[in-house]
Design a protein around this motif. Sequence first.
Motif, PDB file in Angstrom:
ATOM      1  N   ILE A 184      -8.934  12.336  16.909  1.00 42.20           N
ATOM      2  CA  ILE A 184      -8.834  12.098  15.470  1.00 42.20           C
ATOM      3  C   ILE A 184      -7.576  11.282  15.203  1.00 42.20           C
ATOM      4  O   ILE A 184      -6.478  11.674  15.595  1.00 42.20           O
ATOM      5  N   SER A 185      -7.752  10.140  14.544  1.00 47.83           N
ATOM      6  CA  SER A 185      -6.598   9.288  14.245  1.00 47.83           C
ATOM      7  C   SER A 185      -6.115   9.541  12.824  1.00 47.83           C
ATOM      8  O   SER A 185      -6.847  10.060  11.973  1.00 47.83           O
ATOM      9  N   SER A 186      -4.886   9.141  12.574  1.00 49.24           N
ATOM     10  CA  SER A 186      -4.363   9.251  11.215  1.00 49.24           C
ATOM     11  C   SER A 186      -5.162   8.339  10.284  1.00 49.24           C
ATOM     12  O   SER A 186      -5.327   8.644   9.104  1.00 49.24           O
ATOM     13  N   GLY A 187      -5.695   7.258  10.819  1.00 52.41           N
ATOM     14  CA  GLY A 187      -6.551   6.373  10.024  1.00 52.41           C
ATOM     15  C   GLY A 187      -7.811   7.072   9.540  1.00 52.41           C
ATOM     16  O   GLY A 187      -8.260   6.845   8.415  1.00 52.41           O
ATOM     17  N   ASP A 188      -8.389   7.938  10.383  1.00 53.73           N
ATOM     18  CA  ASP A 188      -9.567   8.707   9.969  1.00 53.73           C
ATOM     19  C   ASP A 188      -9.243   9.544   8.742  1.00 53.73           C
ATOM     20  O   ASP A 188     -10.017   9.599   7.776  1.00 53.73           O
ATOM     21  N   VAL A 189      -8.100  10.208   8.778  1.00 55.33           N
ATOM     22  CA  VAL A 189      -7.690  11.109   7.692  1.00 55.33           C
ATOM     23  C   VAL A 189      -7.377  10.316   6.424  1.00 55.33           C
ATOM     24  O   VAL A 189      -7.862  10.643   5.336  1.00 55.33           O
ATOM     25  N   ILE A 190      -6.586   9.255   6.567  1.00 49.60           N
ATOM     26  CA  ILE A 190      -6.175   8.466   5.405  1.00 49.60           C
ATOM     27  C   ILE A 190      -7.372   7.814   4.723  1.00 49.60           C
ATOM     28  O   ILE A 190      -7.467   7.804   3.492  1.00 49.60           O
ATOM     29  N   SER A 220      -2.974  -5.020  10.281  1.00 48.54           N
ATOM     30  CA  SER A 220      -1.801  -4.426  10.934  1.00 48.54           C
ATOM     31  C   SER A 220      -1.653  -2.957  10.565  1.00 48.54           C
ATOM     32  O   SER A 220      -1.393  -2.106  11.425  1.00 48.54           O
ATOM     33  N   ILE A 221      -1.826  -2.638   9.290  1.00 50.85           N
ATOM     34  CA  ILE A 221      -1.749  -1.246   8.842  1.00 50.85           C
ATOM     35  C   ILE A 221      -2.847  -0.426   9.510  1.00 50.85           C
ATOM     36  O   ILE A 221      -2.599   0.670  10.031  1.00 50.85           O
ATOM     37  N   ALA A 222      -4.059  -0.966   9.520  1.00 50.65           N
ATOM     38  CA  ALA A 222      -5.187  -0.256  10.127  1.00 50.65           C
ATOM     39  C   ALA A 222      -4.951  -0.017  11.614  1.00 50.65           C
ATOM     40  O   ALA A 222      -5.257   1.067  12.133  1.00 50.65           O
ATOM     41  N   GLU A 223      -4.368  -1.002  12.296  1.00 47.59           N
ATOM     42  CA  GLU A 223      -4.127  -0.850  13.742  1.00 47.59           C
ATOM     43  C   GLU A 223      -3.130   0.276  14.008  1.00 47.59           C
ATOM     44  O   GLU A 223      -3.327   1.084  14.909  1.00 47.59           O
ATOM     45  N   VAL A 224      -2.076   0.360  13.213  1.00 43.14           N
ATOM     46  CA  VAL A 224      -1.084   1.429  13.393  1.00 43.14           C
ATOM     47  C   VAL A 224      -1.718   2.782  13.109  1.00 43.14           C
ATOM     48  O   VAL A 224      -1.579   3.727  13.895  1.00 43.14           O
ATOM     49  N   LEU A 225      -2.436   2.903  12.000  1.00 44.37           N
ATOM     50  CA  LEU A 225      -3.067   4.176  11.653  1.00 44.37           C
ATOM     51  C   LEU A 225      -4.117   4.588  12.682  1.00 44.37           C
ATOM     52  O   LEU A 225      -4.196   5.757  13.070  1.00 44.37           O
ATOM     53  N   ASP A 226      -4.915   3.632  13.136  1.00 48.14           N
ATOM     54  CA  ASP A 226      -5.993   3.955  14.078  1.00 48.14           C
ATOM     55  C   ASP A 226      -5.490   4.231  15.488  1.00 48.14           C
ATOM     56  O   ASP A 226      -6.159   4.892  16.268  1.00 48.14           O
ATOM     57  N   LEU A 276      -9.274  10.385   2.575  1.00 46.99           N
ATOM     58  CA  LEU A 276      -8.580  10.844   1.372  1.00 46.99           C
ATOM     59  C   LEU A 276      -8.131   9.731   0.435  1.00 46.99           C
ATOM     60  O   LEU A 276      -8.047   9.931  -0.768  1.00 46.99           O
ATOM     61  N   GLU A 277      -7.842   8.563   0.975  1.00 44.73           N
ATOM     62  CA  GLU A 277      -7.306   7.467   0.163  1.00 44.73           C
ATOM     63  C   GLU A 277      -8.305   6.335  -0.073  1.00 44.73           C
ATOM     64  O   GLU A 277      -8.087   5.489  -0.927  1.00 44.73           O
ATOM     65  N   GLY A 278      -9.354   6.284   0.724  1.00 44.41           N
ATOM     66  CA  GLY A 278     -10.296   5.179   0.618  1.00 44.41           C
ATOM     67  C   GLY A 278      -9.938   4.067   1.581  1.00 44.41           C
ATOM     68  O   GLY A 278      -9.108   4.249   2.472  1.00 44.41           O
ATOM     69  N   PRO A 279     -10.546   2.900   1.414  1.00 46.23           N
ATOM     70  CA  PRO A 279     -10.296   1.781   2.333  1.00 46.23           C
ATOM     71  C   PRO A 279      -8.827   1.377   2.354  1.00 46.23           C
ATOM     72  O   PRO A 279      -8.132   1.475   1.350  1.00 46.23           O
ATOM     73  N   ILE A 280      -8.392   0.928   3.517  1.00 44.58           N
ATOM     74  CA  ILE A 280      -7.004   0.498   3.691  1.00 44.58           C
ATOM     75  C   ILE A 280      -6.906  -0.967   3.288  1.00 44.58           C
ATOM     76  O   ILE A 280      -7.482  -1.836   3.930  1.00 44.58           O
ATOM     77  N   SER A 281      -6.197  -1.210   2.184  1.00 47.27           N
ATOM     78  CA  SER A 281      -6.007  -2.581   1.735  1.00 47.27           C
ATOM     79  C   SER A 281      -4.783  -2.637   0.832  1.00 47.27           C
ATOM     80  O   SER A 281      -4.705  -1.871  -0.127  1.00 47.27           O
ATOM     81  N   MET A 290       0.847  -1.180   0.000  1.00 49.78           N
ATOM     82  CA  MET A 290       0.000   0.000   0.000  1.00 49.78           C
ATOM     83  C   MET A 290       0.890   1.241   0.000  1.00 49.78           C
ATOM     84  O   MET A 290       1.825   1.337   0.791  1.00 49.78           O
ATOM     85  N   LYS A 291       0.580   2.146  -0.886  1.00 50.81           N
ATOM     86  CA  LYS A 291       1.360   3.371  -0.970  1.00 50.81           C
ATOM     87  C   LYS A 291       0.408   4.544  -0.724  1.00 50.81           C
ATOM     88  O   LYS A 291      -0.626   4.655  -1.376  1.00 50.81           O
ATOM     89  N   ILE A 292       0.789   5.405   0.213  1.00 49.16           N
ATOM     90  CA  ILE A 292      -0.010   6.591   0.506  1.00 49.16           C
ATOM     91  C   ILE A 292       0.380   7.664  -0.511  1.00 49.16           C
ATOM     92  O   ILE A 292       1.553   8.000  -0.652  1.00 49.16           O
ATOM     93  N   SER A 293      -0.619   8.203  -1.211  1.00 49.96           N
ATOM     94  CA  SER A 293      -0.359   9.211  -2.238  1.00 49.96           C
ATOM     95  C   SER A 293      -0.157  10.588  -1.609  1.00 49.96           C
ATOM     96  O   SER A 293      -0.260  10.756  -0.389  1.00 49.96           O
ATOM     97  N   THR A 294       0.096  11.581  -2.458  1.00 53.11           N
ATOM     98  CA  THR A 294       0.242  12.949  -1.960  1.00 53.11           C
ATOM     99  C   THR A 294      -1.051  13.428  -1.310  1.00 53.11           C
ATOM    100  O   THR A 294      -1.000  14.249  -0.394  1.00 53.11           O
ATOM    101  N   LYS A 295      -2.186  12.910  -1.759  1.00 52.01           N
ATOM    102  CA  LYS A 295      -3.451  13.292  -1.114  1.00 52.01           C
ATOM    103  C   LYS A 295      -3.412  12.968   0.373  1.00 52.01           C
ATOM    104  O   LYS A 295      -3.730  13.800   1.220  1.00 52.01           O
TER     105      LYS A 295
END
Length: 139
Positions: free
Chosen positions: A74-80, A110-116, A83-88, A1-6
């Motif tokens: 507010i978690s970073s997961g909320d923001v991502i 695992s990604i969702a847990e870190v972001l949330d 802007l990015e859609g579902p985490i997968s 998964m790559k987080i874009s500039t958005k």
Amino acid sequence: MKISTKGRYGLTIMMELASRFGEGPTSLKSIAEKHQLSEHYLEQLIAPLRNAGLVKSIRGAYGGYILSKSPEEISSGDVIRVLEGPISPVDFTEEDDPAKRDLWIRIKDSIAEVLDSTTLSSLITYQDEGKNSNYMFYI
């Protein structure tokens, strides 16, 4: 998964608003200037954040944006996700091999847990304690 500039710039906006929480509205122009980003691009990113209820806009000469909740809420997961859609990491189907499907689900979780578990508050108060030191080797 790559987080874009958005996602990256959206998180920058939210961290700036978090660092100024309780001080009144912050203009996108000031954020754009501080981080050398396009104000026009930030305007495109703030709309979905506002529609999701993460920020509020304040009109007027001294207007701008404020967080709708405290930085601790507010978690970073909320923001991502906004802007990015579902985490997968991959789009998998039910036809995938069960072992691979389990791997993709564990990575996603695992990604969702870190972001949330990473709030805006923890991002703006982060202090590097040398955990990720870059080592230089000479030969």
